[in-house]
Design an enzyme around this catalytic site. Structure first.
Site, mmCIF file in Angstrom:
data_model
loop_
_atom_site.group_PDB
_atom_site.id
_atom_site.type_symbol
_atom_site.label_atom_id
_atom_site.label_comp_id
_atom_site.label_asym_id
_atom_site.label_seq_id
_atom_site.Cartn_x
_atom_site.Cartn_y
_atom_site.Cartn_z
ATOM 1 N N LYS A 156 0.844 -1.327 0.027
ATOM 2 C CA LYS A 156 0.177 -0.013 -0.129
ATOM 3 C C LYS A 156 0.802 1.263 0.216
ATOM 4 O O LYS A 156 0.931 2.110 -0.724
ATOM 5 C CB LYS A 156 -0.834 0.032 1.245
ATOM 6 C CG LYS A 156 -2.023 0.680 1.238
ATOM 7 C CD LYS A 156 -3.099 1.100 2.461
ATOM 8 C CE LYS A 156 -3.906 -0.381 2.556
ATOM 9 N NZ LYS A 156 -4.428 -0.508 3.698
ATOM 10 N N THR A 197 -13.173 5.325 14.377
ATOM 11 C CA THR A 197 -14.716 4.949 15.229
ATOM 12 C C THR A 197 -14.153 4.315 16.315
ATOM 13 O O THR A 197 -14.079 2.965 15.985
ATOM 14 C CB THR A 197 -15.630 4.649 14.468
ATOM 15 O OG1 THR A 197 -15.644 5.486 13.144
ATOM 16 C CG2 THR A 197 -16.861 4.558 15.022
ATOM 17 N N ARG A 218 -18.052 10.122 3.659
ATOM 18 C CA ARG A 218 -18.582 8.848 3.031
ATOM 19 C C ARG A 218 -17.548 8.409 2.012
ATOM 20 O O ARG A 218 -17.233 9.221 1.286
ATOM 21 C CB ARG A 218 -19.846 9.586 2.234
ATOM 22 C CG ARG A 218 -20.738 10.053 3.136
ATOM 23 C CD ARG A 218 -21.702 11.167 2.510
ATOM 24 N NE ARG A 218 -21.175 12.077 1.933
ATOM 25 C CZ ARG A 218 -21.718 13.114 1.101
ATOM 26 N NH1 ARG A 218 -22.689 12.835 0.524
ATOM 27 N NH2 ARG A 218 -20.865 14.015 0.466
ATOM 28 N N GLU A 219 -17.641 7.237 1.712
ATOM 29 C CA GLU A 219 -16.839 6.784 0.510
ATOM 30 C C GLU A 219 -17.566 7.037 -0.725
ATOM 31 O O GLU A 219 -18.631 7.339 -0.773
ATOM 32 C CB GLU A 219 -16.831 5.108 0.681
ATOM 33 C CG GLU A 219 -15.657 4.464 1.887
ATOM 34 C CD GLU A 219 -15.855 3.178 1.889
ATOM 35 O OE1 GLU A 219 -15.856 2.513 0.937
ATOM 36 O OE2 GLU A 219 -15.338 2.740 3.200
ATOM 37 N N GLY A 223 -34.462 -0.560 -0.331
ATOM 38 C CA GLY A 223 -33.687 -1.401 -1.142
ATOM 39 C C GLY A 223 -33.272 -2.561 -0.398
ATOM 40 O O GLY A 223 -33.745 -2.934 0.635
ATOM 41 N N GLY A 282 -24.708 -1.770 4.133
ATOM 42 C CA GLY A 282 -23.404 -2.260 4.176
ATOM 43 C C GLY A 282 -22.404 -1.447 4.155
ATOM 44 O O GLY A 282 -22.322 -0.653 4.748
ATOM 45 N N CYS A 288 -18.534 0.514 7.687
ATOM 46 C CA CYS A 288 -18.853 1.380 8.879
ATOM 47 C C CYS A 288 -20.127 0.733 9.740
ATOM 48 O O CYS A 288 -20.331 0.496 10.551
ATOM 49 C CB CYS A 288 -18.636 2.872 8.466
ATOM 50 S SG CYS A 288 -17.193 3.403 8.038
ATOM 51 N N LYS A 311 -21.030 -2.809 11.225
ATOM 52 C CA LYS A 311 -19.926 -2.870 12.412
ATOM 53 C C LYS A 311 -20.272 -1.737 13.473
ATOM 54 O O LYS A 311 -20.209 -2.135 14.647
ATOM 55 C CB LYS A 311 -18.603 -3.081 12.058
ATOM 56 C CG LYS A 311 -17.909 -2.023 11.821
ATOM 57 C CD LYS A 311 -16.750 -1.166 12.496
ATOM 58 C CE LYS A 311 -16.201 -0.474 11.673
ATOM 59 N NZ LYS A 311 -15.582 0.594 12.750
HETATM 60 C C1 UDX Z 1 -21.085 6.244 6.317
HETATM 61 C C2 UDX Z 1 -21.380 7.268 6.889
HETATM 62 O O1 UDX Z 1 -22.378 8.141 5.918
HETATM 63 C C3 UDX Z 1 -20.227 8.229 7.281
HETATM 64 O O2 UDX Z 1 -20.768 9.435 7.622
HETATM 65 C C4 UDX Z 1 -19.441 7.743 8.262
HETATM 66 O O3 UDX Z 1 -18.248 8.405 8.225
HETATM 67 C C5 UDX Z 1 -18.872 6.239 7.993
HETATM 68 O O4 UDX Z 1 -20.159 5.385 7.312
HETATM 69 P P1 UDX Z 1 -20.268 5.096 4.060
HETATM 70 O O5 UDX Z 1 -20.316 3.860 4.799
HETATM 71 O O6 UDX Z 1 -19.305 5.565 3.067
HETATM 72 O O7 UDX Z 1 -20.317 6.229 5.333
HETATM 73 O O8 UDX Z 1 -21.820 5.046 3.329
HETATM 74 P P2 UDX Z 1 -23.052 5.780 3.269
HETATM 75 O O9 UDX Z 1 -23.076 6.670 2.121
HETATM 76 O O10 UDX Z 1 -23.551 6.233 4.843
HETATM 77 O O11 UDX Z 1 -23.785 4.371 2.909
HETATM 78 C C6 UDX Z 1 -24.159 3.433 3.770
HETATM 79 C C7 UDX Z 1 -24.930 2.385 3.236
HETATM 80 O O12 UDX Z 1 -26.402 2.639 3.337
HETATM 81 C C8 UDX Z 1 -24.566 1.840 1.771
HETATM 82 O O13 UDX Z 1 -24.722 0.372 1.582
HETATM 83 C C9 UDX Z 1 -25.871 2.487 0.946
HETATM 84 O O14 UDX Z 1 -26.039 1.743 -0.167
HETATM 85 C C10 UDX Z 1 -26.843 2.127 2.161
HETATM 86 N N1 UDX Z 1 -28.107 3.365 1.741
HETATM 87 C C11 UDX Z 1 -27.731 4.650 1.960
HETATM 88 C C12 UDX Z 1 -29.353 2.830 1.700
HETATM 89 O O15 UDX Z 1 -29.663 1.580 1.463
HETATM 90 N N2 UDX Z 1 -30.141 3.848 1.511
HETATM 91 C C13 UDX Z 1 -30.006 5.194 1.654
HETATM 92 O O16 UDX Z 1 -30.981 5.948 1.293
HETATM 93 C C14 UDX Z 1 -28.777 5.434 1.553
#
Ligand code: UDX
Length: 437
Positions: A35, A121, A151-152, A257, A261, A264, A267
């Site tokens: 990495k 976290t 957010r990723e 939907g 997953g 973050c 877990k």
């Molecule tokens: C999340 C938090 O948003 C972020 O603030 C934190 O720091 C880390 O965890 P991330 O894991 O990147 O970020 O994804 P996020 O955009 O939150 O989506 C999480 C999951 O929820 C995804 O699997 C997404 O598909 C799902 N999701 C999101 C839904 O199923 N419906 C929605 O309306 C929004």
């Protein structure tokens, strides 16, 4: 400021590159040689929009370096801890071994006046314990907790222009000094009037897990409504639109939907419950168990709906899976509902051919038994059904007529409610979705 970022994963690599972009001198440190090699060569070890450009531009300034050598941290003023806190094997609690190892390895190299800043976290109580380790090694060093909300897929944007900044600092003069140093680190964002919350360790730790628990709850709420929509013939997407107009509710994170997953939310809500139990307050968070269960039921429902689409049996059927990442604009397959459903379909006898714009390599490592394709058309060739599991733009923009000519049977499961059912049905498709008639 001279900064180190310890842990160069999805969070740390982006944080390091952004801090260099903002004018700091940054050293990224990771134990993974491969990495570090990639990052040092200006290449991103994972897919994150904007990161390659940032690595190149920040690298060219000479302000961004990467190493595996922790002793090189000795010169820096501020050290960010950005290592992972995955779920422990076989239990809900977070595995803190990477955080502990990072702080323990760093501690002997801290100079007087250095600041250690936790971004990972962690369960509430961790910062206070780690502050003890830091103080024991260097009494004139401080520790602060500065949770990350990126957010990723939007990580660069979220880091350069955060919607809020939280500092958890110690009581007294040490905390004041930590705040001054963090103000210097975040001078650009603070200059742009980014809201700042300065608080104690425990509150800062809880801000992060509370935010993720709330987001998870919001998603599971609408997915629970989707279950009711399914048995009544209602349309959950219209319900979300209509309740989302209420400013108190808001439309974001109400997309029903396959559920949430990633590395973050799943877990974090489990570790939060485990920690509440240790604190004797488990009742406060029993609802998160339900949130988790609603979320996991989505995957079962998607498999059941695919079987229904295939007239009752998955055996020997070719199923094209579109999307493997846990969400679009990411190659991350950690706890990905999409990859989970793909595996379940195969376990129940379907021949699964999967495609994702970015996540195929990561998916192959976890699930080598699936078949993979290089495009949606290749995955869908002669398929008996198509299941759309991650709502990448290129899937949302598929032309139902042209795509219909590729498949064996025009049957589609829209696992993310991201297609226009009328358009697909008009083009001759049998369309099914979660929570939509
Ligand atoms: C999340 C938090 O948003 C972020 O603030 C934190 O720091 C880390 O965890 P991330 O894991 O990147 O970020 O994804 P996020 O955009 O939150 O989506 C999480 C999951 O929820 C995804 O699997 C997404 O598909 C799902 N999701 C999101 C839904 O199923 N419906 C929605 O309306 C929004």
């Amino acid at each position: 400021m001279r900064i180190t970022v310890i842990g160069c994963g999805y969070l740390g690599a982006v944080h390091a590159a952004c801090m260099a972009e903002l004018g700091h001198e940054v050293l990224g440190i990771d134990v993974d040689r491969a990495k570090v090699g990639l990052l040092a060569a200006g290449r991103a070890p994972f897919y994150e929009p904007g990161l390659p450009e940032l690595l190149t531009s920040a690298g060219a300034t000479g302000r961004l370096e990467f190493t595996t050598d922790i002793t090189r941290a000795a010169d820096a003023d501020v050290h960010f801890i950005a290592v992972g806190t995955p779920q422990k094997k076989g239990e809900y609690a977070a595995d803190l071994s990477y955080v502990d190892a990072a702080v323990t390895a760093l501690a002997p190299h801290l100079k007087p006046g250095a600041l250690v800043v936790g971004k990972s976290t962690v369960p509430v109580g961790t910062a206070r314990r780690l502050a003890g380790i830091v103080k024991a090694a260097q009494p004139e060093a401080e520790l602060a907790w500065n949770p990350e909300f990126l957010r990723e897929g939007f990580a660069v944007e979220d880091t350069l222009r955060p919607d809020r900044i939280v500092y958890g600092v110690a009581e007294g003069a040490g905390g004041e000094r930590a705040k001054t140093q963090l103000d210097a680190v975040y001078a650009t964002a603070l200059g742009n009037e980014t809201p700042l919350v300065v608080t104690g360790y425990e509150t800062a730790e809880l801000v992060k897990v509370s935010a993720n628990a709330f987001l998870a709850t919001k998603i599971s709420f609408i997915n629970a409504i989707a279950e009711i929509a399914d048995v009544t013939g209602a349309d959950v997407t219209k319900i979300a639109d209509a309740i989302g107009y209420d400013a108190r509710i808001g439309r974001r994170f109400l997309n029903a939907g396959l559920g949430f997953g990633g590395g973050c939310l799943p877990k974090d809500i489990r570790a939060f419950q485990a920690r509440a139990g240790e604190l004797g307050a488990d009742q406060a968070l029993t609802f998160l168990r339900e949130v988790d269960q609603i979320n996991m039921r989505r995957r079962v429902r998607a498999v059941d709906l695919t079987r229904e689409l295939l007239d009752g049996s998955l055996l020997g059927k070719k199923v094209a899976v579109l999307g493997l990442a846990f969400k679009p604009e990411s190659d991350d397959v950690r706890d990905s509902p999409s990859l989970d459903v793909a595996s379940q379909l195969r376990a129940q006898g379907a021949r699964v051919v999967a495609y994702d714009p970015q996540a195929v390599e990561n998916a192959k490592r976890l699930r080598p038994e699936l078949d993979y394709a290089a495009s949606s058309a290749e995955a869908a060739a002669d398929a008996d059904a198509v299941v759309l599991l991650t709502e990448w733009k290129e899937f949302r923009e598929l032309d139902p007529a042209a795509f219909g000519a590729v498949v064996g049977e025009q049957r589609i499961l829209d696992g993310r409610n991201c297609l226009d059912p009328e358009q697909w049905r008009a083009a001759g498709w049998r369309y099914r979705a979660l929570g939509r008639p």
